[in-house]
Structures are given as structure tokens and as C-alpha cells.
Design a protein around this motif. Structure first.
Motif: not given
Length: 340
Positions: A156, A158, A305-306, A310, A314, A320, A322
Motif C-alpha cells: 500500500v 499511504l 500493509e501488515q 505501517v 497508520r 491508502r 493499493e
């Protein structure tokens, strides 16, 4: 780097038939093709210098490039830069795809697929075990449906506006308060955030201390970092280092990107000691402060993202998006692990 195949047809042109490895004599043809394809110079003022940096002097060897030739000139190319990657407990050679391009007069004739397949068929013979790329909207379906690459979910980008008028609104005040509080807390811990012009042995020690939190990623030691940032021609980067008790706890690399509509502040790289969310937040606070001072309109940061970085910041970003990411494994590498 951008990728620019298309589906337009030009039947009056000769169908490209010659697929081969890049030769040094192709340099001028490749620079011409790049500038015709993307509409801007390979380097801001010195394309040959940029060519040498990217094609010849990579941190882990020269680029592996297949070209498509027709009518006595290069009309298509697919480049892959070999880089040391950490995959689980292993260190191996992977590649990052760049400068995938086809001359607009020869699109729709199969040149793009053929140069990519040439790379796929020979990657392992050249010591490359994995390849990754960020395709554009045109080439993404080709990579997945025709070339057998795997779509990797979860990358992603941001974004957070930081213009003065947005910061002074109600939603902007918490960012300013968080930023100054975070930097003040770092100073109370005895930490300093200082600039670095190059990357020395201290960054090697940081990578060794931090690498266990990286399951799949580039080996970010001083050899790679100096090539990627300090030695890149005609490009200004700013690196802030988090120093604590005489050692480096992390760093962040920043660049202001100007375009016609907006000046974006890019967070290009960040690494911190494991389980030190306070360092991650201090580096981001310094990044926001830097870009506010340099009048960027927004801050952008891309990552899985995980990932812990982030998750740590976040809440600071409003938008956001992708970004498509593809990969492929060669040889004995487990694709379920490397491409998940």
C-alpha cells in the motif's frame, strides 16, 4: 521505474524477431528508447551518467537486460537489477524489474512478452532466484495472465496532506501535537536525530541487528544504501539517523519530488531496531517536520500493509492506495514463502 507496454497495433512495421542480451553498443539506442517511451530524459541533464549507475554499476553486479531488435534498432527492453535479498534465513540473489519499454511504433506485436519470457527462461542460469516488479495498469494483466507471475497482495501507499491550511484545521492539529511530543520524548531519552551524507559501517551493524524482523527484503547494508542513495546521479536525498548512546537505532531516507500539480515528500526507506516503535515514530516525526519545512504538499510512504512500520504510523495518514506488485520464483525457492 515505470513499465510501458501497450496493446496498440502497427502492422506496417516489421514484427520484431531478434531477442538477445543487451550489448554495450546498445547504450544510445536504449537512452533514445527510454526518452521516447516515458517522455523525459533518463537523467535530468546527464543520461549517460545515469545509465552507468543503473545499468553497469549496481551494488551486486550489472543489470540483466533482454532487448528486442527490429529494423536495425532496439525497439523493446526488459531490465532486471540483481540485488541480495534476505528470504527467511537465506541470503540469495533476486532482481528488481525496471525500464520495461516498447517503442510506440512496435507495440501490439509481442515484443514485451517476448523479452520478459527471455528473462524468465534464463534467470536461474544467471543466478537469480526471485524477481519482483511494480507493473502499471497496462502491463499488470499481461504479467498475471500471460507471463505466469504471482500477484502479491498487501503493498500500500499511504498519503497525508501537509499544506499549511490543512495543518491548521482541526484534523491537522493532532499531527503537529504528536510530532512535537514524539521528538521531545526522543530528546528526553538522550537520542539525537542527525543528518548523514553517506552510509558507513554503523549501518552494517544496524542491518545485522534489525534483519531478523525482515522475512523477505533487500539486504540494506552500507554497500546497497550508498549505491541506492548516496551515489545516484543528480538526485538529492536527505537521511536522518536516530542516535542513542553512541549507536545507531534507525534511519529514514527522504526525497522531495516535484511535479506539475504538487510537491510530494517521499519516505523512501526506513529501518529501526526490532521492537522499538518509539524509534520508528521519532523517524516519521522527523520526516513530517522536514517536509513541512521544505513546503511539500503531502507525505507518501509505501510498504507492506501488515508490516510493523505501517502499523506504527497508520493513524497519521488519511489516504491508502493499493499498488500492484508481482513476483516469480526460480529454481528451488519456495514460492509460497517468498511470494506470500
Amino acid at each position: 521505474r515505470k513499465h510501458s507496454p501497450s496493446m496498440a497495433t502497427h502492422s506496417h512495421r516489421k514484427i520484431p524477431t531478434t531477442i538477445r542480451l543487451l550489448a554495450q553498443s546498445d547504450r544510445d539506442d536504449m537512452i533514445r528508447l527510454f526518452e521516447k517511451t516515458f517522455g523525459y530524459p533518463m537523467g535530468r541533464t546527464e543520461s549517460i551518467e545515469h545509465w552507468a549507475w543503473e545499468y553497469e554499476n549496481g551494488p551486486d553486479g550489472p543489470a540483466l537486460v533482454f532487448v528486442c531488435e527490429a529494423d536495425g534498432k532496439v525497439v523493446g527492453a526488459h531490465g532486471n537489477l540483481p540485488l541480495r535479498f534476505k528470504v527467511g534465513e537465506q541470503e540469495l540473489i533476486a532482481s528488481s524489474s525496471f525500464d520495461s519499454m516498447v517503442d510506440s511504433d512496435y507495440r501490439g506485436l509481442g515484443a514485451f512478452s517476448r523479452v520478459v519470457r527471455a528473462f524468465q527462461e534464463s534467470a536461474y542460469q544467471h543466478g537469480i532466484c526471485l524477481s519482483y516488479n511494480f507493473p502499471n495498469e497496462n502491463s499488470y494483466p499481461i504479467h498475471i495472465n500471460r507471463l505466469g507471475r504471482t500477484s502479491i497482495e498487501g503493498y500500500v501507499v499511504l498519503r497525508r496532506p501537509i499544506r499549511k491550511r490543512s495543518l491548521l484545521r482541526r484534523k491537522g492539529i493532532p499531527l503537529l501535537a504528536w510530532m512535537f511530543k514524539t521528538l521531545a520524548q526522543a530528546r528526553l531519552r538522550g537520542a539525537k536525530l542527525v543528518r548523514a551524507a553517506a552510509f558507513d559501517a554503523r549501518f552494517d551493524a544496524l542491518w545485522e541487528a534489525a534483519k531478523d524482523q525482515v522475512q523477505v527484503g533487500i539486504v540494506r547494508d552500507s554497500q546497497y544504501l550508498n549505491w541506492r542513495f548516496a551515489q545516484k546521479p543528480e538526485t538529492e536525498h536527505t537521511t536522518y539517523v536516530y542516535q542513542e548512546k553512541g549507536t545507531i537505532g534507525g534511519y529514514v531516507v527522504l526525497r522531495k519530488q516535484e511535479d506539475e500539480r504538487n510537491a510530494a515528500g517521499l519516505v523512501l526507506d526506513l529501518l529501526a531496531l526490532p521492537n522499538r516503535e518509539d524509534i520508528v515514530q521519532a523517524l516519521f516525526a522527523q520526516a513530517f517536520l522536514h517536509f513541512i519545512r521544505h513546503q511539500a504538499g503531502q507525505v507518501r510512504f509505501g510498504a507492506m500493509e501488515q508490516g510493523s512500520y505501517v502499523q506504527a504510523v497508520r493513524h497519521l495518514f488519511f489516504y491508502r492506495t493499493e499498488r500492484p506488485l508481482c513476483g516469480q520464483a526460480y529454481g528451488d525457492v519456495d514460492p509460497a514463502f517468498a511470494l506470500d
